[in-house]
Design a protein around this motif. Structure first.
Motif, PDB file in Angstrom:
ATOM      1  N   ILE A  81      58.844  39.436  33.837  1.00 22.08           N
ATOM      2  CA  ILE A  81      57.659  39.413  35.372  1.00 22.08           C
ATOM      3  C   ILE A  81      58.106  39.018  36.738  1.00 22.08           C
ATOM      4  CG2 ILE A  81      56.312  40.679  36.229  1.00 22.08           C
ATOM      5  CD1 ILE A  81      55.221  41.927  33.337  1.00 22.08           C
ATOM      6  N   LEU A  82      57.896  37.425  36.041  1.00 15.01           N
ATOM      7  CA  LEU A  82      57.671  36.464  37.251  1.00 15.01           C
ATOM      8  C   LEU A  82      59.165  35.878  37.954  1.00 15.01           C
ATOM      9  CD1 LEU A  82      55.397  33.671  35.497  1.00 15.01           C
ATOM     10  CD2 LEU A  82      55.140  35.734  36.886  1.00 15.01           C
ATOM     11  N   GLN A  83      60.200  36.502  36.869  1.00 12.30           N
ATOM     12  CA  GLN A  83      61.781  36.407  37.827  1.00 12.30           C
ATOM     13  C   GLN A  83      61.771  37.244  38.403  1.00 12.30           C
ATOM     14  OE1 GLN A  83      64.342  36.519  33.798  1.00 12.30           O
ATOM     15  NE2 GLN A  83      64.061  34.328  32.953  1.00 12.30           N
ATOM     16  N   LEU A  84      60.959  38.740  38.102  1.00 16.99           N
ATOM     17  CA  LEU A  84      61.397  39.708  38.562  1.00 16.99           C
ATOM     18  C   LEU A  84      61.274  39.213  40.202  1.00 16.99           C
ATOM     19  CD1 LEU A  84      60.943  42.869  36.478  1.00 16.99           C
ATOM     20  CD2 LEU A  84      63.407  41.449  37.089  1.00 16.99           C
ATOM     21  N   GLN A  85      60.172  38.567  40.039  1.00 17.81           N
ATOM     22  CA  GLN A  85      58.968  38.308  41.663  1.00 17.81           C
ATOM     23  C   GLN A  85      58.941  39.691  42.618  1.00 17.81           C
ATOM     24  OE1 GLN A  85      62.558  36.125  43.297  1.00 17.81           O
ATOM     25  NE2 GLN A  85      60.671  33.761  42.828  1.00 17.81           N
ATOM     26  N   PRO A  86      58.472  40.647  41.296  1.00 18.91           N
ATOM     27  CA  PRO A  86      57.800  41.838  43.010  1.00 18.91           C
ATOM     28  C   PRO A  86      56.553  41.935  43.378  1.00 18.91           C
ATOM     29  CG  PRO A  86      56.422  41.985  39.936  1.00 18.91           C
ATOM     30  CD  PRO A  86      57.953  40.478  40.701  1.00 18.91           C
ATOM     31  N   LYS A  87      56.180  42.493  44.005  1.00 13.88           N
ATOM     32  CA  LYS A  87      55.290  42.507  45.670  1.00 13.88           C
ATOM     33  C   LYS A  87      53.769  42.471  44.827  1.00 13.88           C
ATOM     34  CE  LYS A  87      57.495  42.893  49.252  1.00 13.88           C
ATOM     35  NZ  LYS A  87      58.710  44.085  49.560  1.00 13.88           N
ATOM     36  N   GLU A 102      45.916  37.248  36.521  1.00  8.72           N
ATOM     37  CA  GLU A 102      45.751  35.477  36.593  1.00  8.72           C
ATOM     38  C   GLU A 102      47.339  35.130  37.291  1.00  8.72           C
ATOM     39  OE1 GLU A 102      43.954  32.477  38.796  1.00  8.72           O
ATOM     40  OE2 GLU A 102      42.702  34.456  38.162  1.00  8.72           O
ATOM     41  N   ILE A 103      47.885  34.962  35.540  1.00 11.25           N
ATOM     42  CA  ILE A 103      49.214  34.437  36.522  1.00 11.25           C
ATOM     43  C   ILE A 103      49.971  34.951  37.729  1.00 11.25           C
ATOM     44  CG2 ILE A 103      51.733  34.155  35.472  1.00 11.25           C
ATOM     45  CD1 ILE A 103      49.795  34.491  32.469  1.00 11.25           C
ATOM     46  N   ALA A 104      49.844  35.922  37.382  1.00  8.42           N
ATOM     47  CA  ALA A 104      50.411  36.951  39.468  1.00  8.42           C
ATOM     48  C   ALA A 104      49.951  36.417  40.484  1.00  8.42           C
ATOM     49  CB  ALA A 104      50.275  38.563  39.356  1.00  8.42           C
ATOM     50  N   ARG A 105      48.809  35.852  39.882  1.00  5.46           N
ATOM     51  CA  ARG A 105      47.881  35.628  41.352  1.00  5.46           C
ATOM     52  C   ARG A 105      48.492  34.667  41.977  1.00  5.46           C
ATOM     53  NH1 ARG A 105      42.836  38.104  38.814  1.00  5.46           N
ATOM     54  NH2 ARG A 105      42.197  39.785  40.412  1.00  5.46           N
ATOM     55  N   GLU A 106      48.532  33.903  40.558  1.00  2.79           N
ATOM     56  CA  GLU A 106      49.239  32.669  40.672  1.00  2.79           C
ATOM     57  C   GLU A 106      50.630  32.293  41.832  1.00  2.79           C
ATOM     58  OE1 GLU A 106      48.533  30.436  36.972  1.00  2.79           O
ATOM     59  OE2 GLU A 106      46.820  30.587  37.529  1.00  2.79           O
ATOM     60  N   ASN A 108      51.660  34.420  43.494  1.00  2.00           N
ATOM     61  CA  ASN A 108      51.876  34.976  44.534  1.00  2.00           C
ATOM     62  C   ASN A 108      52.336  37.170  44.767  1.00  2.00           C
ATOM     63  OD1 ASN A 108      50.792  33.436  46.603  1.00  2.00           O
ATOM     64  ND2 ASN A 108      53.299  32.712  46.895  1.00  2.00           N
ATOM     65  N   ILE A 109      51.967  36.972  43.272  1.00  2.00           N
ATOM     66  CA  ILE A 109      52.194  38.804  43.079  1.00  2.00           C
ATOM     67  C   ILE A 109      50.564  39.190  42.804  1.00  2.00           C
ATOM     68  CG2 ILE A 109      53.413  40.604  41.230  1.00  2.00           C
ATOM     69  CD1 ILE A 109      54.070  37.609  40.240  1.00  2.00           C
ATOM     70  N   GLN A 110      50.673  40.410  43.345  1.00  2.00           N
ATOM     71  CA  GLN A 110      48.886  41.248  43.648  1.00  2.00           C
ATOM     72  C   GLN A 110      49.275  41.865  42.229  1.00  2.00           C
ATOM     73  OE1 GLN A 110      48.729  44.528  46.218  1.00  2.00           O
ATOM     74  NE2 GLN A 110      47.065  44.336  46.621  1.00  2.00           N
ATOM     75  N   PRO A 111      48.081  41.779  41.637  1.00  2.00           N
ATOM     76  CA  PRO A 111      47.772  42.780  40.619  1.00  2.00           C
ATOM     77  C   PRO A 111      47.292  43.669  41.049  1.00  2.00           C
ATOM     78  CG  PRO A 111      46.365  40.939  41.198  1.00  2.00           C
ATOM     79  CD  PRO A 111      47.029  41.102  41.702  1.00  2.00           C
ATOM     80  N   VAL A 112      47.184  45.249  40.700  1.00  2.00           N
ATOM     81  CA  VAL A 112      46.029  46.169  41.261  1.00  2.00           C
ATOM     82  C   VAL A 112      45.754  46.529  40.036  1.00  2.00           C
ATOM     83  CG1 VAL A 112      46.596  48.582  42.723  1.00  2.00           C
ATOM     84  CG2 VAL A 112      47.714  46.106  42.951  1.00  2.00           C
ATOM     85  N   GLU A 113      44.579  47.159  39.299  1.00  2.00           N
ATOM     86  CA  GLU A 113      44.736  48.499  38.796  1.00  2.00           C
ATOM     87  C   GLU A 113      44.173  49.405  39.131  1.00  2.00           C
ATOM     88  OE1 GLU A 113      40.836  47.165  36.730  1.00  2.00           O
ATOM     89  OE2 GLU A 113      42.034  44.897  35.585  1.00  2.00           O
ATOM     90  N   ALA A 114      45.551  50.310  38.937  1.00  2.00           N
ATOM     91  CA  ALA A 114      44.993  51.717  39.245  1.00  2.00           C
ATOM     92  C   ALA A 114      46.227  52.395  38.071  1.00  2.00           C
ATOM     93  CB  ALA A 114      45.773  51.774  40.378  1.00  2.00           C
ATOM     94  N   CYS A 115      46.311  53.857  38.671  1.00  2.00           N
ATOM     95  CA  CYS A 115      47.261  54.798  38.316  1.00  2.00           C
ATOM     96  C   CYS A 115      48.629  55.095  39.181  1.00  2.00           C
ATOM     97  CB  CYS A 115      46.333  56.462  37.402  1.00  2.00           C
ATOM     98  SG  CYS A 115      47.123  56.923  36.818  1.00  2.00           S
TER      99      CYS A 115
END
Length: 125
Positions: A81-87, A102-106, A108-115
Motif C-alpha cells: 500500500i505504501l508503494q502505491l502511494q494512494p491519496k 496511523e502509518i497512512a497518516r505518517e 500523507n495518505i488520508q485514512p477514511v473510515e467509511a463504506c
C-alpha cells in the motif's frame, strides 16, 4: 463524452468472486461509475470482466485503496500500500485498523473510515 478527470484509479483489496460479498459489489459499482479498478484477492478469479489478481502489481497514480480485509489480513499489504502511494485508504466496516491508519497518516495518505458503497451511492466517492 464523459469527463475522465474525476475518475479515480481504485485498488480493491480483499476482492471476492462471490456476488454477495461487499468487495464484489464495490468492484461492480466502481466500474459502473467509470472508475478504473484493480481487484486484488486471495486467489485468481473474475468479477464480471475484471480479473481478480493474487499478486501485488506495481501501479501508478492510485487514488484510492478500498479495504475489505480484516486488520490481521491487512498486515501483509502494508508495504505494498505504501508503494502505491494512494491519496486515501477507505476502511470499510470491519476493516478498521488504527495501526494502518496511523502509518497512512505518517505517509500523507488520508485514512477514511467509511463504506465505499455508501460513498458511491451518495456521490461522495
Amino acid at each position: 463524452m464523459e469527463n475522465t478527470e474525476n475518475k479515480k484509479l481504485t485498488v480493491v483489496l480483499g476482492a471476492s468472486p462471490n456476488p454477495e460479498r461487499y468487495s464484489n459489489m464495490a468492484v461492480n459499482r466502481l466500474q459502473a461509475k467509470g472508475h478504473p479498478v484493480v481487484a486484488i484477492g486471495k486467489r485468481e478469479a473474475t468479477i464480471g470482466n475484471t480479473p481478480i489478481i493474487a499478486t501485488h502489481p506495481p501501479l501508478e497514480k492510485v487514488d484510492t485503496v478500498t479495504m475489505y480485509l480484516n486488520p490481521i489480513a491487512q498486515k501483509e499489504y502494508y508495504d505494498y500500500i505504501l508503494q502505491l502511494q494512494p491519496k486515501r485508504i477507505i476502511f470499510n466496516p470491519g476493516a478498521e485498523n488504527p495501526e494502518l491508519e496511523e502509518i497512512a497518516r505518517e505517509h500523507n495518505i488520508q485514512p477514511v473510515e467509511a463504506c465505499t458503497l455508501v460513498l458511491l451511492s451518495t456521490n461522495q466517492f
